[in-house]
Design a protein around this motif. Structure first.
Motif, PDB file in Angstrom:
ATOM      1  N   MET A 299       9.300   5.722  -2.395  1.00 39.03           N
ATOM      2  CA  MET A 299       8.878   4.696  -1.426  1.00 39.03           C
ATOM      3  C   MET A 299       8.237   5.328  -0.191  1.00 39.03           C
ATOM      4  O   MET A 299       7.375   4.705   0.443  1.00 39.03           O
ATOM      5  CB  MET A 299      10.097   3.852  -0.977  1.00 39.03           C
ATOM      6  CG  MET A 299      10.566   2.845  -2.007  1.00 39.03           C
ATOM      7  SD  MET A 299      12.190   2.146  -1.588  1.00 39.03           S
ATOM      8  CE  MET A 299      11.801   1.221  -0.098  1.00 39.03           C
ATOM      9  N   GLN A 300       8.638   6.537   0.125  1.00 37.85           N
ATOM     10  CA  GLN A 300       8.221   7.167   1.390  1.00 37.85           C
ATOM     11  C   GLN A 300       6.711   7.202   1.619  1.00 37.85           C
ATOM     12  O   GLN A 300       6.245   6.835   2.691  1.00 37.85           O
ATOM     13  CB  GLN A 300       8.825   8.582   1.523  1.00 37.85           C
ATOM     14  CG  GLN A 300      10.352   8.596   1.637  1.00 37.85           C
ATOM     15  CD  GLN A 300      10.909   7.510   2.554  1.00 37.85           C
ATOM     16  OE1 GLN A 300      10.453   7.349   3.689  1.00 37.85           O
ATOM     17  NE2 GLN A 300      11.886   6.721   2.058  1.00 37.85           N
ATOM     18  N   PRO A 301       5.894   7.635   0.625  1.00 42.03           N
ATOM     19  CA  PRO A 301       4.441   7.703   0.873  1.00 42.03           C
ATOM     20  C   PRO A 301       3.833   6.354   1.245  1.00 42.03           C
ATOM     21  O   PRO A 301       2.758   6.315   1.855  1.00 42.03           O
ATOM     22  CB  PRO A 301       3.869   8.184  -0.471  1.00 42.03           C
ATOM     23  CG  PRO A 301       5.016   8.724  -1.236  1.00 42.03           C
ATOM     24  CD  PRO A 301       6.246   8.052  -0.735  1.00 42.03           C
TER      25      PRO A 301
ATOM     26  N   LYS B  14       3.161   0.018   4.336  1.00 43.99           N
ATOM     27  CA  LYS B  14       3.655  -1.189   3.656  1.00 43.99           C
ATOM     28  C   LYS B  14       5.070  -1.464   4.100  1.00 43.99           C
ATOM     29  O   LYS B  14       5.786  -0.539   4.508  1.00 43.99           O
ATOM     30  CB  LYS B  14       3.638  -0.961   2.143  1.00 43.99           C
ATOM     31  CG  LYS B  14       2.253  -0.985   1.541  1.00 43.99           C
ATOM     32  CD  LYS B  14       2.313  -0.886   0.039  1.00 43.99           C
ATOM     33  CE  LYS B  14       0.917  -1.106  -0.528  1.00 43.99           C
ATOM     34  NZ  LYS B  14       0.844  -0.963  -1.961  1.00 43.99           N
ATOM     35  N   ASN B  15       5.481  -2.709   4.011  1.00 43.58           N
ATOM     36  CA  ASN B  15       6.869  -2.998   4.352  1.00 43.58           C
ATOM     37  C   ASN B  15       7.785  -2.506   3.235  1.00 43.58           C
ATOM     38  O   ASN B  15       7.326  -2.111   2.158  1.00 43.58           O
ATOM     39  CB  ASN B  15       7.079  -4.484   4.669  1.00 43.58           C
ATOM     40  CG  ASN B  15       6.841  -5.374   3.458  1.00 43.58           C
ATOM     41  OD1 ASN B  15       7.051  -4.964   2.315  1.00 43.58           O
ATOM     42  ND2 ASN B  15       6.404  -6.587   3.696  1.00 43.58           N
ATOM     43  N   GLU B  16       9.075  -2.517   3.519  1.00 41.78           N
ATOM     44  CA  GLU B  16      10.039  -1.928   2.595  1.00 41.78           C
ATOM     45  C   GLU B  16       9.999  -2.594   1.228  1.00 41.78           C
ATOM     46  O   GLU B  16      10.100  -1.931   0.200  1.00 41.78           O
ATOM     47  CB  GLU B  16      11.434  -2.051   3.213  1.00 41.78           C
ATOM     48  CG  GLU B  16      12.393  -1.031   2.655  1.00 41.78           C
ATOM     49  CD  GLU B  16      13.736  -1.054   3.367  1.00 41.78           C
ATOM     50  OE1 GLU B  16      13.734  -1.011   4.605  1.00 41.78           O
ATOM     51  OE2 GLU B  16      14.758  -1.126   2.670  1.00 41.78           O
TER      52      GLU B  16
ATOM     53  N   GLU C 244       6.255  -0.876  -5.424  1.00 39.04           N
ATOM     54  CA  GLU C 244       5.375   0.216  -5.873  1.00 39.04           C
ATOM     55  C   GLU C 244       6.193   1.319  -6.544  1.00 39.04           C
ATOM     56  O   GLU C 244       5.822   1.835  -7.602  1.00 39.04           O
ATOM     57  CB  GLU C 244       4.586   0.795  -4.687  1.00 39.04           C
ATOM     58  CG  GLU C 244       3.522  -0.131  -4.116  1.00 39.04           C
ATOM     59  CD  GLU C 244       2.613  -0.732  -5.195  1.00 39.04           C
ATOM     60  OE1 GLU C 244       2.150   0.026  -6.070  1.00 39.04           O
ATOM     61  OE2 GLU C 244       2.395  -1.952  -5.169  1.00 39.04           O
ATOM     62  N   ALA C 245       7.307   1.675  -5.910  1.00 39.05           N
ATOM     63  CA  ALA C 245       8.155   2.745  -6.452  1.00 39.05           C
ATOM     64  C   ALA C 245       8.717   2.360  -7.820  1.00 39.05           C
ATOM     65  O   ALA C 245       8.739   3.174  -8.747  1.00 39.05           O
ATOM     66  CB  ALA C 245       9.288   3.055  -5.479  1.00 39.05           C
ATOM     67  N   LEU C 246       9.148   1.108  -7.958  1.00 38.53           N
ATOM     68  CA  LEU C 246       9.715   0.645  -9.230  1.00 38.53           C
ATOM     69  C   LEU C 246       8.680   0.637 -10.349  1.00 38.53           C
ATOM     70  O   LEU C 246       9.008   0.761 -11.525  1.00 38.53           O
ATOM     71  CB  LEU C 246      10.330  -0.752  -9.067  1.00 38.53           C
ATOM     72  CG  LEU C 246      11.624  -0.831  -8.259  1.00 38.53           C
ATOM     73  CD1 LEU C 246      12.006  -2.283  -8.005  1.00 38.53           C
ATOM     74  CD2 LEU C 246      12.758  -0.094  -8.972  1.00 38.53           C
ATOM     75  N   LYS C 247       7.400   0.476  -9.955  1.00 38.61           N
ATOM     76  CA  LYS C 247       6.336   0.486 -10.964  1.00 38.61           C
ATOM     77  C   LYS C 247       6.062   1.900 -11.479  1.00 38.61           C
ATOM     78  O   LYS C 247       5.757   2.077 -12.650  1.00 38.61           O
ATOM     79  CB  LYS C 247       5.038  -0.068 -10.362  1.00 38.61           C
ATOM     80  CG  LYS C 247       4.969  -1.584 -10.265  1.00 38.61           C
ATOM     81  CD  LYS C 247       3.584  -1.970  -9.753  1.00 38.61           C
ATOM     82  CE  LYS C 247       3.443  -3.465  -9.574  1.00 38.61           C
ATOM     83  NZ  LYS C 247       2.126  -3.816  -9.018  1.00 38.61           N
ATOM     84  N   VAL C 248       6.126   2.903 -10.585  1.00 33.67           N
ATOM     85  CA  VAL C 248       5.692   4.249 -10.979  1.00 33.67           C
ATOM     86  C   VAL C 248       6.813   5.180 -11.433  1.00 33.67           C
ATOM     87  O   VAL C 248       6.549   6.176 -12.106  1.00 33.67           O
ATOM     88  CB  VAL C 248       4.880   4.934  -9.851  1.00 33.67           C
ATOM     89  CG1 VAL C 248       3.619   4.130  -9.536  1.00 33.67           C
ATOM     90  CG2 VAL C 248       5.722   5.140  -8.593  1.00 33.67           C
ATOM     91  N   ILE C 249       8.036   4.875 -11.074  1.00 35.42           N
ATOM     92  CA  ILE C 249       9.136   5.775 -11.466  1.00 35.42           C
ATOM     93  C   ILE C 249       9.203   5.866 -12.996  1.00 35.42           C
ATOM     94  O   ILE C 249       8.980   4.872 -13.696  1.00 35.42           O
ATOM     95  CB  ILE C 249      10.491   5.281 -10.868  1.00 35.42           C
ATOM     96  CG1 ILE C 249      11.603   6.289 -11.158  1.00 35.42           C
ATOM     97  CG2 ILE C 249      10.854   3.902 -11.384  1.00 35.42           C
ATOM     98  CD1 ILE C 249      12.927   5.964 -10.437  1.00 35.42           C
TER      99      ILE C 249
END
Ligand SMILES: [Zn+2]
Ligand SMILES: [Zn+2]
Length: 202
Positions: free
Chosen positions: A114-116, A121-123, A129-134
């Motif tokens: 999520m950091q980048p 973007k909001n949390e 985004e993180a859930l899509k790419v992990i």
């Protein structure tokens, strides 16, 4: 051909009403579950015996319903409500079952991914985004399991239908309890119900 991730997500968002982390997670859990079960199109013949147990009653359930076409009304989705992000996919004919759950170590990796995206973007969107790419290996734990499903919980005809000796209402699917040989519905037998009648003496 089974639909791809983006198509499933688009359909889930339409069904659920908004894009949220639960839709991304639910779509990923459902797609992993179907793949592990060797089912490409769960709406077709190959999904006929599929019953899904979800362990949460939140957003992700709608995504799982949207992807798989299984629903509580068809008795092919059982909401177990453990408050856990997990679902088990069971073939009632073969007994094969696989439980797909959020990996206990996933949150740390999601937070890092999520950091980048922050603070641009909001949390919530950073989380999506993180859930899509992990990677699936980092996000999900997949384990074969055995599920003992009771005949009265399976899709199909009601096995039994009785009238409650106390309230006179019909109880289907062997949900009645017996007290002194009388069949009673659960609210009458246990004297507990989620509702209290108003303006009516007991
Ligand atoms: Zn939601
Ligand atoms: Zn009753």
């Amino acid at each position: 051909m089974g639909a791809d991730f983006e198509t499933h997500l688009k359909n889930a968002v339409r069904f659920h009403g908004h894009l949220c982390g639960g839709q991304v997670l639910g779509v990923r859990i459902a797609m992993a579950g179907l793949r592990e079960m060797g089912i490409e199109n769960s709406r077709g013949d190959e999904g006929r015996n599929l019953v899904i147990f979800t362990e949460i009653d939140r957003c992700a359930v709608d995504a799982i319903i949207s992807v798989t076409g299984r629903t509580p009304g068809k008795r092919s989705v059982k909401v177990m409500d453990y408050g856990k992000m997990a679902a088990t996919f069971l073939d009632t004919a073969s007994g094969k079952a696989v439980r797909v759950s959020m990996h206990p170590d996933a949150q740390e990796k999601i937070t890092a991914l999520m950091q980048p995206h922050m603070p641009a973007k909001n949390e919530k969107s950073a989380n999506i985004e993180a859930l899509k790419v992990i990677s699936e290996g980092d996000l999900l734990k997949i384990q074969p399991v055995h599920v003992a499903v009771r005949p009265q919980d399976l899709p199909g005809e009601s096995l039994r239908s009785v009238v409650c000796a106390c309230c006179g209402e019909t109880v289907r699917d062997m949900r009645e309890l017996y007290c002194d040989g009388k069949a009673l519905c659960r609210p009458c037998a246990e004297k507990t119900a989620y509702y209290q009648p108003i303006g009516e003496s007991a």
